[in-house]
Motif scaffolding. Structure first.
Motif, mmCIF file in Angstrom:
data_model
loop_
_atom_site.group_PDB
_atom_site.id
_atom_site.type_symbol
_atom_site.label_atom_id
_atom_site.label_comp_id
_atom_site.label_asym_id
_atom_site.label_seq_id
_atom_site.Cartn_x
_atom_site.Cartn_y
_atom_site.Cartn_z
ATOM 1 N N UNK A 341 0.826 -1.205 0.000
ATOM 2 C CA UNK A 341 0.000 0.000 0.000
ATOM 3 C C UNK A 341 0.864 1.261 0.000
ATOM 4 N N UNK A 342 1.907 1.256 0.812
ATOM 5 C CA UNK A 342 2.739 2.448 0.938
ATOM 6 C C UNK A 342 3.545 2.737 -0.327
ATOM 7 N N UNK A 400 -6.211 -4.508 12.333
ATOM 8 C CA UNK A 400 -6.977 -3.492 11.600
ATOM 9 C C UNK A 400 -6.415 -2.099 11.854
ATOM 10 N N UNK A 401 -6.090 -1.811 13.099
ATOM 11 C CA UNK A 401 -5.520 -0.499 13.415
ATOM 12 C C UNK A 401 -4.217 -0.271 12.664
ATOM 13 N N UNK A 402 -3.427 -1.338 12.490
ATOM 14 C CA UNK A 402 -2.161 -1.178 11.784
ATOM 15 C C UNK A 402 -2.394 -0.832 10.316
ATOM 16 N N UNK A 403 -3.330 -1.514 9.681
ATOM 17 C CA UNK A 403 -3.600 -1.237 8.265
ATOM 18 C C UNK A 403 -4.169 0.169 8.099
ATOM 19 N N UNK A 408 -3.654 6.188 7.017
ATOM 20 C CA UNK A 408 -3.779 7.539 7.578
ATOM 21 C C UNK A 408 -2.431 8.257 7.622
ATOM 22 N N UNK A 409 -1.436 7.605 8.180
ATOM 23 C CA UNK A 409 -0.141 8.268 8.385
ATOM 24 C C UNK A 409 0.588 8.556 7.085
ATOM 25 N N UNK A 410 0.424 7.680 6.103
ATOM 26 C CA UNK A 410 1.115 7.872 4.824
ATOM 27 C C UNK A 410 0.285 8.659 3.821
#
Length: 544
Positions: A341-342, A400-403, A408-410
């Motif tokens: 994703x990143x 889920x929070x990690x994904x 969000x962060x990237x």
């Protein structure tokens, strides 16, 4: 996904390819005889290749799962035209009982982004002609991409008319099957409102290699599935019923250790049969999760959410739900997913996701009967009278929070999860902070969920006519989950996903009667995700 609780009852080989030259296939040979009784298929399109599949029956007693039958040679060829005047690849290989006489060829060196035709020859017979399509070049500028999207096709619960309607369209680049391609149950264990529309073979619950092979073979004889496989490539992943209900890395709800052998042996048997019988780049001991590129427009990541997951918690009150040591993806697959994703250079990041990732809180206003029905539909326990789906990402909140945190962060945009499993249609946004949504409408992605092809849903479980009890339940769930913009608990059918630079749109189609092979289908609703929005909106017009 759980549909039936056992405790409530009484109760390979590698991808093969050859480079040997063969002569032209005889045009007068039979294309529908006994040798190729289980059809043909293609899958996993790359810009330069595709997987081709078939199964041969070399002699009458060489039935699937029997272990009988001599080895035989199989020729294959791929052409740029339906008449095979311009053959672009051909080869030969040997198959036998060791791999249940299945044939899987990973053909390389094909032209990118083109429709191609293929066929097989063995023992004097020619298979039907199949049509497939390679993916476009990785940097190709596409105007659009179109997929059929399906999940949860239970032979005993109805006919696969959804596949017939998809095959008749003629406008699909591929079909995404998001899991539960087949079911493990014996006749009488799980069907259509307790009525077996057509019984499973073998007439027992699948537990060993012979069982799994025979069940795959039975599904491949469905005429509508056979036509769809022959008309367009499939991209598949498994959920739980390809092995056993509510499967996890060390067991399954629908498996009794000892009485049914070891889980390790049963899972290995299911995975071997899947590798043999499905047009997928997977072999036992390898990994099923993989990524396919469709030009600069889209990248499709197919997840495996059964092989590595921790055991489901028994109750949502268990603090283990948020324990970072518990996982639904496994560590390696999580790194693969988030890194992909990143680092993706494609506009749309599509994720083939076997179970729902959107958080769902069930309202306390439901009746006892409605709560029990939703509990049965989702296969999850009731806590303080409310069902809670711990078999989905809701039961693995750290993952889920990690994904969602990476999205969000990237600042990653245009991520769409395409999901099956839950036998219902959903369109949802993925809030980074559900507690403050929608006051803070910070959605980091979206999720589009297809209905079941045939498997029971809420009106079936309640034994009521469609669109009688379910609308009130759907409204209550949407009110309790404002990120859920659409929910249909009653329909069976299929979806079509259309991808352009401007938006992703999904149309949902409902069958009129899943128990009738000739049933019609109607579009029920359409939702789109405008580019850059991370939001879903209903639209009036279907895909053109």
């Amino acid at each position: 996904m759980s549909q039936i609780r056992r405790r409530s009852l009484i109760k390979a080989g590698g991808v093969l390819a050859g480079a040997m030259s063969i002569g032209g296939l005889a045009a007068t040979a039979s294309a529908s005889g006994s040798v190729f009784a289980h059809g043909i298929a293609s899958g996993d399109p790359n810009p330069d290749g595709v997987v081709l599949w078939t199964r041969v029956t070399p002699e009458p007693d060489a039935l699937p799962g029997s272990g009988l039958g001599a080895a035989c040679a199989v020729d294959w060829e791929v052409a740029a035209d339906e008449g095979f005047a311009n053959v672009v690849a051909r080869g030969s290989l040997i198959t036998g009982a060791r791999r249940d006489h299945t044939v899987k060829v990973d053909v390389a060196g094909l032209p990118a982004g083109q429709w191609l035709w293929y066929r097989f020859r063995a023992l004097g017979e020619v298979s039907r002609t199949g049509r497939t399509r390679t993916a476009p070049a990785a940097d190709a500028a596409l105007q659009r991409l179109r997929f059929g999207v399906v999940s949860c096709s239970n032979w005993q619960a109805g006919h696969f008319a959804a596949y017939r309607h998809l095959a008749a369209r003629g406008d699909l680049d591929a079909v995404l099957h998001l899991g539960d391609y087949l079911y493990e149950y014996a006749p009488g264990e799980y069907q259509a409102r307790d009525v077996v529309v057509r019984p499973h073979d073998p007439p027992v619950e699948m537990t060993d290699l012979g069982h799994y092979r025979r069940r795959h073979a039975q599904y491949k004889t469905d005429p509508d599935l056979a036509d769809l496989h022959a008309s367009v490539p499939f991209v598949v992943t498994w959920d739980d019923h390809e092995s056993a209900n509510d499967a996890w890395s060390g067991g399954a709800e629908n498996h009794t250790e000892g009485a049914e052998g070891s889980w390790a042996d049963r899972r290995a048997a299911s995975q071997r049969a899947y590798a043999e019988w499905m047009p997928v780049r997977y072999e036992p001991g390898g990994v099923l999760h993989r990524r396919l590129r469709f030009g600069a427009l889209a990248e499709l990541s197919m997840l495996d959410l059964r092989s590595y997951r921790s055991q489901q918690v028994a109750t949502p009150l268990d603090p283990g739900i948020g324990d970072p040591a518990r996982t639904i993806t496994g560590d390696e697959q999580m790194r693969w997913l988030t890194d992909g994703l990143a680092n993706s250079t494609a506009q749309w990041k599509l994720i083939g996701n076997p179970v729902m990732i959107a958080p769902v809180r069930f309202p306390s206003t439901l009746s006892i009967e409605e709560r029990r029905a939703i509990g049965e539909l989702t296969g999850t326990p009731e806590v303080e009278g409310l069902p809670y789906n711990v078999d989905q990402w809701d039961g693995y909140t750290a993952d889920r929070d990690e994904v969602l945190g990476v999205l969000h962060e990237r600042g990653i945009t245009d991520t769409v999860f395409l999901t099956g499993d839950i036998h219902s249609a959903w369109a949802a946004e993925l809030p980074f902070s559900p507690a403050t949504y929608p006051l803070d409408r910070n959605s980091v992605g979206t999720e589009l969920v297809c209905t079941s092809v045939t498997s029971d849903n809420l009106d079936d479980i309640l034994r009521v006519p469609p669109r009688t009890a379910s609308p009130a339940v759907e409204s209550a769930i949407r009110a309790n989950n404002p990120h859920v913009k659409h929910l249909d608990f009653d329909s069976h059918g299929f979806s079509v996903l259309d991808v352009t630079a401007e938006r992703v749109q999904m149309d949902w189609f409902a069958l009129e009667d899943r128990t009738q092979p000739s049933t019609g289908a109607q579009r029920t609703v359409s939702f789109e995700v405008p580019a850059g929005s991370q939001q879903v909106h209903q639209v009036s017009e279907g895909i053109r």
